[in-house]
Design a protein around this motif. Structure first.
Motif, PDB file in Angstrom:
ATOM      1  N   HIS A  96       0.855  -1.198   0.000  1.00  0.00           N
ATOM      2  CA  HIS A  96       0.000   0.000   0.000  1.00  0.00           C
ATOM      3  C   HIS A  96       0.884   1.240   0.000  1.00  0.00           C
ATOM      4  O   HIS A  96       1.402   1.640   1.046  1.00  0.00           O
ATOM      5  N   HIS A 147       1.498   5.284  -1.960  1.00  0.00           N
ATOM      6  CA  HIS A 147       0.982   6.324  -2.861  1.00  0.00           C
ATOM      7  C   HIS A 147       2.132   7.158  -3.426  1.00  0.00           C
ATOM      8  O   HIS A 147       2.116   8.386  -3.339  1.00  0.00           O
ATOM      9  N   GLU A 159      -8.115   2.350  -2.859  1.00  0.00           N
ATOM     10  CA  GLU A 159      -8.461   1.984  -1.522  1.00  0.00           C
ATOM     11  C   GLU A 159      -9.883   2.402  -1.235  1.00  0.00           C
ATOM     12  O   GLU A 159     -10.320   3.467  -1.656  1.00  0.00           O
ATOM     13  N   HIS A 171      -6.009  -2.393   5.705  1.00  0.00           N
ATOM     14  CA  HIS A 171      -4.764  -1.654   5.554  1.00  0.00           C
ATOM     15  C   HIS A 171      -4.496  -0.791   6.783  1.00  0.00           C
ATOM     16  O   HIS A 171      -5.422  -0.310   7.422  1.00  0.00           O
ATOM     17  N   ASP A 197       2.063   2.930   3.304  1.00  0.00           N
ATOM     18  CA  ASP A 197       1.092   4.024   3.176  1.00  0.00           C
ATOM     19  C   ASP A 197       1.819   5.340   2.891  1.00  0.00           C
ATOM     20  O   ASP A 197       1.350   6.415   3.241  1.00  0.00           O
TER      21      ASP A 197
HETATM   22 ZN   LIG Z   1      -3.622   4.825   1.507  1.00  0.00          ZN
END
Ligand SMILES: [Zn+2]
Length: 255
Positions: A7, A9, A94, A155, A204
């Motif tokens: 996960h 970004h 997500e 997550h 994340d």
């Molecule tokens: Zn996220």
């Protein structure tokens, strides 16, 4: 050692000055695969661009993040459902529920989440699920929708042992990230009692950097710190933790 960041970004504007270097640092830090969950309509293009640039070490997911569910969510979901038809997405994410800041779009969030759970079932895709201040409602929906066809990651899991067990019993994996390395995170206390076969790792990024990088912009290369901390808690070699969590991630996303 080979780690998977399930996960991240890194298509975010916070990486616009050093995105290529960020990917290189990840690869040098044994993070050989980065899974990119979408956020909203505006993040699709930069996410796909990054994947095109690094097709071997990135994969993409499609979904509408709960904090981005607004008045126009139905139109956004219709566009995303169409986008999913191209078959390049390895997961739905997500998605989820977030009632931390405000409840203005509570009803819309619940509706958007249910819709996206249905996509995951129809397309046989795993989910990347975000849940903040919404445990009871989350479980109610997952229990209603779980017919054996739902799977995926809770997550950034930071809940209690009881909550962990509820999610595991519902068939989900737990995504552990930087928060696990924070002093006040209780997950470390009960982690040794959980089976490792449904634990996966994540950053994340750019959020929630692990100790000793806490407070900095997070990036996939920092995943090694989270892996090391969890391995220490479990008193196993970090290579073993990497092997198990990477195998879990590969099986879940059919990588
Ligand atoms: Zn996220």
């Amino acid at each position: 050692m080979n780690l998977i960041d399930t996960h991240t970004h890194i298509y975010d504007h916070q990486f616009s000055l050093d995105r290529n270097e960020t990917v290189q640092r990840a690869l040098e830090a044994s993070v050989g695969m980065m899974l990119l969950p979408n956020v909203d309509a505006s993040t699709i293009a930069p996410m796909l661009e990054l994947h095109e640039q690094f097709p071997d070490c990135t994969r993409v997911m499609m979904g509408l993040q709960p904090e981005e569910v607004k008045e126009d969510y139905k139109a956004v979901l219709a566009m995303m459902e169409k986008e999913l038809e191209c078959n390049m997405y390895i997961g739905v994410g997500e998605v989820g529920l977030d009632f931390y800041w405000d409840l203005t779009f509570e009803k819309q969030q619940l509706d958007a989440f249910e819709t996206q759970l249905d996509w995951a079932k129809q397309l046989h895709l795993p989910l990347s699920i975000h849940c903040r201040n919404a445990f009871d409602k989350m479980v109610k929906i997952l229990e209603k929708k779980q017919d054996g066809g739902l799977r995926g990651i809770m997550h950034c899991f930071t809940g209690t042992e009881d909550e962990a067990i509820v999610y595991l019993d519902l068939g989900f994996h737990l995504g552990l990230g930087g928060v696990t390395t924070y002093k006040n995170c209780g997950v470390k206390d009960f982690l040794p009692r959980l089976s490792l076969d449904r634990i996966v790792l994540e950053t994340d990024a750019p959020y929630l950097a692990p100790v000793p990088c806490r407070g900095k912009r997070n990036e996939p290369a920092f995943l090694v710190h989270t892996a090391q901390k969890i391995a220490d808690v479990l008193q196993i070699p970090v290579e073993e933790l990497a092997a198990v969590t990477t195998a879990n991630s590969k099986a879940l996303f059919r990588l």
